[in-house]
Design a protein around this motif. Structure first.
Motif: not given
Length: 174
Positions: A64-66, A73-75, A139-143, A157-158
């Protein structure tokens, strides 16, 4: 304020008692102590345990993409805070549904660590996909929620994936 031995023992007892459902005692109340001018300085970080759902299906893993990145950390795997009285496997199941619209069955705990980017204690739970299509259910947490080929995982994932999780994913994809 100096910390007495009884206060230290009490902090350890609280920290272990907060998370009785894991295989080994883990700390959800982090205490960092340093010696400063002959006394111990303790800084408490009232952290919480995070449970992540690791879901593999047809050689791909769900990410999931934040909506709001946490640093770099995005994914991430669907994940969230373990509620009081909740087991990490219950949290992983709940978060898969709440964040990605997936119904899963928790299988086992893969491993746990203090996440190098967030400093949070994360427990990774292997989950069996039962139904659902990837979608941002919250949608508030995950785009975005997507199936990602393992070959793309390291680029999303960095810092890479936790060793035991990578080993599980590698063995599950074959």
């Amino acid at each position: 304020m100096p910390v007495s031995l009884s206060m230290q023992a009490e902090m350890r007892a609280v920290a272990v008692a907060v998370v009785p459902h894991t295989k080994s005692p883990c700390i959800s109340l982090h205490a960092r102590s340093t010696l400063f001018r002959g006394r111990v300085e303790v800084r408490l970080n009232a952290g919480s345990v995070i449970a992540g759902a690791v879901i593999v299906h047809d050689g791909q893993v769900l990410l999931v993409r934040r909506t709001v990145p946490e640093g770099e950390l995005v994914w991430q795997f669907p994940a969230g805070k373990v509620d009081p009285g909740e087991l990490t496997q219950q949290t992983a199941t709940r978060e898969a549904l709440e964040e990605a619209g997936f119904i899963v069955e928790p299988l086992f705990t893969i491993g746990e660590r203090v996440h190098p980017m967030t400093g949070r204690h994360v427990v990774y739970v292997a989950c069996l996909w039962l139904s659902g299509e990837p979608r941002p259910a919250s949608p508030q947490e995950v785009s975005t929620a997507e199936w990602v080929p393992l070959t793309e995982l390291m680029t999303r994932i960095p810092g890479g994936v936790h060793g035991p999780v990578w080993e599980y994913l590698s063995n599950s994809a074959t």
